[in-house]
Design a protein around this motif. Structure first.
Motif, PDB file in Angstrom:
ATOM      1  N   LEU A  25       0.817  -1.042   0.074  1.00  0.00           N
ATOM      2  CA  LEU A  25      -0.044   0.020  -0.070  1.00  0.00           C
ATOM      3  C   LEU A  25       0.954   1.327  -0.072  1.00  0.00           C
ATOM      4  CD1 LEU A  25      -2.638   1.576   0.470  1.00  0.00           C
ATOM      5  CD2 LEU A  25      -2.354   1.172   2.908  1.00  0.00           C
ATOM      6  N   TYR A  26       2.043   1.314   1.009  1.00  0.00           N
ATOM      7  CA  TYR A  26       2.503   2.432   0.777  1.00  0.00           C
ATOM      8  C   TYR A  26       3.449   2.666  -0.522  1.00  0.00           C
ATOM      9  CZ  TYR A  26       6.581   5.555   2.837  1.00  0.00           C
ATOM     10  OH  TYR A  26       7.324   6.486   3.059  1.00  0.00           O
ATOM     11  N   ARG A  27       4.015   1.608  -1.110  1.00  0.00           N
ATOM     12  CA  ARG A  27       4.512   1.729  -2.378  1.00  0.00           C
ATOM     13  C   ARG A  27       3.580   2.151  -3.494  1.00  0.00           C
ATOM     14  NH1 ARG A  27       7.217  -3.071  -0.888  1.00  0.00           N
ATOM     15  NH2 ARG A  27       5.690  -4.307  -1.983  1.00  0.00           N
ATOM     16  N   LYS A  28       2.326   1.789  -3.518  1.00  0.00           N
ATOM     17  CA  LYS A  28       1.394   2.343  -4.174  1.00  0.00           C
ATOM     18  C   LYS A  28       1.094   3.785  -4.155  1.00  0.00           C
ATOM     19  CE  LYS A  28      -1.166  -2.079  -5.350  1.00  0.00           C
ATOM     20  NZ  LYS A  28      -2.446  -2.756  -5.219  1.00  0.00           N
ATOM     21  N   ILE A  29       0.738   4.258  -3.033  1.00  0.00           N
ATOM     22  CA  ILE A  29       0.552   5.488  -2.597  1.00  0.00           C
ATOM     23  C   ILE A  29       1.775   6.196  -3.005  1.00  0.00           C
ATOM     24  CG2 ILE A  29       0.457   7.053  -0.846  1.00  0.00           C
ATOM     25  CD1 ILE A  29      -1.235   4.882   0.752  1.00  0.00           C
ATOM     26  N   LEU A  30       3.099   5.878  -2.846  1.00  0.00           N
ATOM     27  CA  LEU A  30       4.238   6.994  -3.334  1.00  0.00           C
ATOM     28  C   LEU A  30       4.041   7.040  -4.976  1.00  0.00           C
ATOM     29  CD1 LEU A  30       7.109   5.857  -0.968  1.00  0.00           C
ATOM     30  CD2 LEU A  30       5.391   7.945  -0.805  1.00  0.00           C
ATOM     31  N   GLN A  31       4.017   5.709  -5.603  1.00  0.00           N
ATOM     32  CA  GLN A  31       3.773   5.772  -6.999  1.00  0.00           C
ATOM     33  C   GLN A  31       2.690   6.839  -7.617  1.00  0.00           C
ATOM     34  OE1 GLN A  31       3.298   1.616  -7.946  1.00  0.00           O
ATOM     35  NE2 GLN A  31       5.453   1.076  -7.733  1.00  0.00           N
ATOM     36  N   ALA A  32       1.655   6.697  -6.862  1.00  0.00           N
ATOM     37  CA  ALA A  32       0.663   7.582  -7.208  1.00  0.00           C
ATOM     38  C   ALA A  32       0.820   9.014  -7.000  1.00  0.00           C
ATOM     39  CB  ALA A  32      -0.645   7.150  -6.447  1.00  0.00           C
ATOM     40  N   ILE A  33       1.527   9.351  -6.071  1.00  0.00           N
ATOM     41  CA  ILE A  33       1.800  10.692  -5.770  1.00  0.00           C
ATOM     42  C   ILE A  33       2.939  11.163  -6.586  1.00  0.00           C
ATOM     43  CG2 ILE A  33       3.363  12.026  -3.970  1.00  0.00           C
ATOM     44  CD1 ILE A  33       1.902  10.500  -1.745  1.00  0.00           C
ATOM     45  N   ARG A  34       3.873  10.409  -7.137  1.00  0.00           N
ATOM     46  CA  ARG A  34       4.926  10.723  -8.173  1.00  0.00           C
ATOM     47  C   ARG A  34       4.238  11.213  -9.379  1.00  0.00           C
ATOM     48  NH1 ARG A  34       7.586   5.638  -8.034  1.00  0.00           N
ATOM     49  NH2 ARG A  34       8.422   5.493  -5.947  1.00  0.00           N
ATOM     50  N   GLN A  35       2.709  11.171  -9.625  1.00  0.00           N
ATOM     51  CA  GLN A  35       2.071  11.282 -10.711  1.00  0.00           C
ATOM     52  C   GLN A  35       1.526  12.871 -10.583  1.00  0.00           C
ATOM     53  OE1 GLN A  35      -0.579   8.482 -11.959  1.00  0.00           O
ATOM     54  NE2 GLN A  35       0.837   6.854 -11.686  1.00  0.00           N
ATOM     55  N   VAL A  36       1.483  13.303  -9.374  1.00  0.00           N
ATOM     56  CA  VAL A  36       1.073  14.720  -9.243  1.00  0.00           C
ATOM     57  C   VAL A  36       1.728  15.765  -9.840  1.00  0.00           C
ATOM     58  CG1 VAL A  36       0.517  16.356  -7.232  1.00  0.00           C
ATOM     59  CG2 VAL A  36      -0.008  13.922  -6.742  1.00  0.00           C
ATOM     60  N   ASN A  38       2.100  19.263  -9.745  1.00  0.00           N
ATOM     61  CA  ASN A  38       2.477  20.368  -8.979  1.00  0.00           C
ATOM     62  C   ASN A  38       3.724  19.817  -7.922  1.00  0.00           C
ATOM     63  OD1 ASN A  38       2.569  22.346  -6.879  1.00  0.00           O
ATOM     64  ND2 ASN A  38       1.447  23.365  -7.799  1.00  0.00           N
ATOM     65  N   ASP A  39       4.653  20.402  -7.998  1.00  0.00           N
ATOM     66  CA  ASP A  39       5.900  20.049  -6.935  1.00  0.00           C
ATOM     67  C   ASP A  39       5.505  20.210  -5.747  1.00  0.00           C
ATOM     68  OD1 ASP A  39       8.430  19.008  -7.204  1.00  0.00           O
ATOM     69  OD2 ASP A  39       9.106  21.058  -6.872  1.00  0.00           O
ATOM     70  N   SER A  40       4.997  21.316  -5.332  1.00  0.00           N
ATOM     71  CA  SER A  40       4.707  21.634  -3.717  1.00  0.00           C
ATOM     72  C   SER A  40       3.444  20.574  -3.363  1.00  0.00           C
ATOM     73  CB  SER A  40       4.443  23.151  -3.464  1.00  0.00           C
ATOM     74  OG  SER A  40       3.199  23.491  -4.300  1.00  0.00           O
ATOM     75  N   ASP A  41       2.709  20.447  -4.277  1.00  0.00           N
ATOM     76  CA  ASP A  41       1.681  19.463  -3.728  1.00  0.00           C
ATOM     77  C   ASP A  41       2.194  17.992  -3.803  1.00  0.00           C
ATOM     78  OD1 ASP A  41      -0.390  21.237  -3.851  1.00  0.00           O
ATOM     79  OD2 ASP A  41      -1.047  20.891  -5.667  1.00  0.00           O
ATOM     80  N   ARG A  42       2.901  17.794  -4.534  1.00  0.00           N
ATOM     81  CA  ARG A  42       3.511  16.173  -4.495  1.00  0.00           C
ATOM     82  C   ARG A  42       4.496  16.165  -3.409  1.00  0.00           C
ATOM     83  NH1 ARG A  42       5.301  16.246  -9.187  1.00  0.00           N
ATOM     84  NH2 ARG A  42       7.341  17.568  -8.923  1.00  0.00           N
ATOM     85  N   ARG A  43       5.408  17.153  -2.927  1.00  0.00           N
ATOM     86  CA  ARG A  43       5.957  17.128  -1.606  1.00  0.00           C
ATOM     87  C   ARG A  43       5.179  16.997  -0.358  1.00  0.00           C
ATOM     88  NH1 ARG A  43       8.436  21.936  -2.055  1.00  0.00           N
ATOM     89  NH2 ARG A  43       9.579  21.296  -3.849  1.00  0.00           N
ATOM     90  N   TYR A  44       3.913  18.003  -0.602  1.00  0.00           N
ATOM     91  CA  TYR A  44       3.111  17.821   0.759  1.00  0.00           C
ATOM     92  C   TYR A  44       2.429  16.376   0.822  1.00  0.00           C
ATOM     93  CZ  TYR A  44      -1.287  18.351   3.305  1.00  0.00           C
ATOM     94  OH  TYR A  44      -2.245  18.037   4.290  1.00  0.00           O
ATOM     95  N   LEU A  45       1.878  15.866  -0.111  1.00  0.00           N
ATOM     96  CA  LEU A  45       1.320  14.466  -0.062  1.00  0.00           C
ATOM     97  C   LEU A  45       2.540  13.389   0.174  1.00  0.00           C
ATOM     98  CD1 LEU A  45      -0.955  14.687  -3.303  1.00  0.00           C
ATOM     99  CD2 LEU A  45      -1.698  14.418  -0.955  1.00  0.00           C
TER     100      LEU A  45
END
Length: 88
Positions: A25-36, A38-45
């Motif tokens: 689950l953690y890996r999937k969440i991080l993979q999804a976050i990489r697709q965000v 906006n750089d600041s949104d990605r960092r926040y998530l």
């Protein structure tokens, strides 16, 4: 009574399987976050996800862990839907 061959801190099979679910689950969440986009949104998530997993690292009760995995999967699906909408 036969002594266990496992070291004292070893995980049971059930704990091991649950741990694998959490890591997946953690890996999937991080993979999804990489697709965000906006750089600041990605960092926040990314910081949010890391903090959530760190805060719940000490959870031991099976039902609690299962509930958190279910909640995490729901949040992952929401993130994926939002990303799909943003791309279209």
């Amino acid at each position: 009574m036969a002594a266990s061959r496992l070291p004292p801190g070893a995980l049971t099979l059930r704990q091991f399987m649950r741990r694998q679910q959490v890591l997946l689950l953690y890996r999937k969440i991080l993979q999804a976050i990489r697709q965000v986009p906006n750089d600041s949104d990605r960092r926040y998530l990314k910081d949010w996800a890391r903090e959530e997993f760190k805060n719940n690292k000490s959870a031991k009760e099976e039902d609690t862990i299962r509930m958190m995995i279910t909640q995490g999967n729901i949040q992952l699906k929401e993130l994926e839907k939002t990303l799909a909408l943003a791309k279209s």
